[in-house]
Write an enzyme that holds these catalytic residues in place. Structure first.
Site, PDB file in Angstrom:
ATOM      1  N   ALA A  62       8.137  57.324  28.215  1.00  0.00           N
ATOM      2  CA  ALA A  62       9.015  56.754  27.077  1.00  0.00           C
ATOM      3  C   ALA A  62       9.198  55.292  27.486  1.00  0.00           C
ATOM      4  O   ALA A  62       9.536  54.903  28.441  1.00  0.00           O
ATOM      5  CB  ALA A  62      10.138  57.553  26.854  1.00  0.00           C
ATOM      6  N   ASN A 244      11.008  48.721  30.996  1.00  0.00           N
ATOM      7  CA  ASN A 244      10.826  48.735  32.613  1.00  0.00           C
ATOM      8  C   ASN A 244      11.595  49.383  33.616  1.00  0.00           C
ATOM      9  O   ASN A 244      11.630  49.224  34.612  1.00  0.00           O
ATOM     10  CB  ASN A 244      10.683  47.178  33.015  1.00  0.00           C
ATOM     11  N   ARG A 245      12.459  50.576  32.961  1.00  0.00           N
ATOM     12  CA  ARG A 245      13.266  51.126  33.835  1.00  0.00           C
ATOM     13  C   ARG A 245      14.531  50.506  34.359  1.00  0.00           C
ATOM     14  O   ARG A 245      15.468  50.861  35.287  1.00  0.00           O
ATOM     15  CB  ARG A 245      12.647  51.985  34.856  1.00  0.00           C
ATOM     16  N   LEU A 246      14.754  49.114  33.801  1.00  0.00           N
ATOM     17  CA  LEU A 246      15.985  48.365  34.365  1.00  0.00           C
ATOM     18  C   LEU A 246      16.923  48.649  33.143  1.00  0.00           C
ATOM     19  O   LEU A 246      17.541  47.869  32.453  1.00  0.00           O
ATOM     20  CB  LEU A 246      15.673  47.057  34.160  1.00  0.00           C
TER      21      LEU A 246
END
Length: 267
Positions: A62, A244-246
């Site tokens: 996602a 970016n999963r940040l």
């Protein structure tokens, strides 16, 4: 990581339409070829009703949005911030935004989780109702520490609450019980939650007996073994999915003087 006091109140206006949505669930580039690579179907010789599908969870992706949550965006306390996000979750069309995962642990620290529905909240805490003899009820009597999780995946948000639970008063329980649909009132009597039952037919039989005793329109008393828990939070985390999963994770933590501090956590 250092902490700081919550800044002065700044109004956060609900974002309209697609701005609330996680633009990558599903993402536009998740095409048919990618979806095909995530599954292997059974041979065409298998009967249609028995077709097996194997999904690869590691291949599921996602893509979250660029817009996030800053300290300046926060409401001045966790309850005001929750109220804002709760309203936005409901406005986005999420199914049952009041559904939350309640995690408890027994006296030996063995955890268990289940989904229940939030029924009210205020500055005192978050309230749900259950059978006191259920597994969660028994565990809360032995160990009052509890975690609540609102998994609002459709808008790339989560709220995680940690605190302690205590029973609500009987007057509060009875007042809420009277608002439940008649069938749900009977169900609270029919089900000794988490205990073993011989069969579905036995459960239906107990319900039918209660329905005959308390027909539609007749008052049903609240069972003595059924009632509410109020979770008094010690911390409330607001999680916003980012690229970016940040992800943004801002956590309110209760202070010794019963105020709140805010800290940012690494994703």
């Amino acid at each position: 990581m250092g902490t700081r006091e919550v800044p002065g109140r700044q109004t956060v206006r609900p974002r309209a339409g697609p701005m609330l949505q996680d633009s990558g669930v599903p993402h536009a580039d998740d095409d048919a070829a990618a979806r095909t690579s995530r599954r292997t179907t059974a041979s065409s010789t298998a009967t249609p009703a028995r077709t097996a599908t194997t999904l690869d969870p590691a291949a599921m992706r996602a893509h979250y949005r660029a817009e996030g949550l800053s300290e300046q965006d926060l409401e001045p306390g966790p309850f005001a911030q929750f109220s804002l996000w709760f309203a936005q979750a409901e406005a986005s069309g999420l199914h049952e935004p009041n559904a939350m995962i309640v995690s408890t642990a027994d006296e030996r620290g063995r955890p268990s989780s289940r989904t229940v529905l939030l029924k009210r909240y205020d500055e005192q805490g978050f309230v749900f109702f259950t059978n006191y003899g259920s597994r969660k009820g028994r565990e809360l009597e032995a160990n009052p520490y509890v975690s609540l999780l609102f998994p609002w995946h459709g808008i790339a948000r989560q709220v995680i609450i940690s605190g302690t639970a205590e029973r609500t008063g009987r007057d509060e329980t009875a007042a809420y019980f009277r608002t439940r649909p008649h069938g749900s009132q009977l169900g609270a009597w029919a089900s000794e939650q988490s205990s073993r039952v011989a069969s579905r037919e036995e459960l239906d039989r107990m319900y039918a007996q209660l329905a005959a005793r308390y027909p539609e329109g007749e008052d049903v008393p609240a069972p003595a073994q059924w009632g509410g828990y109020r979770v008094r939070p010690e911390s409330v985390e607001f999680w916003q999915g980012r690229e970016n999963r940040l992800h943004d994770r801002l956590r309110f933590t209760r202070t010794e003087d019963d105020g709140w501090e805010v800290e940012r956590l690494c994703p």
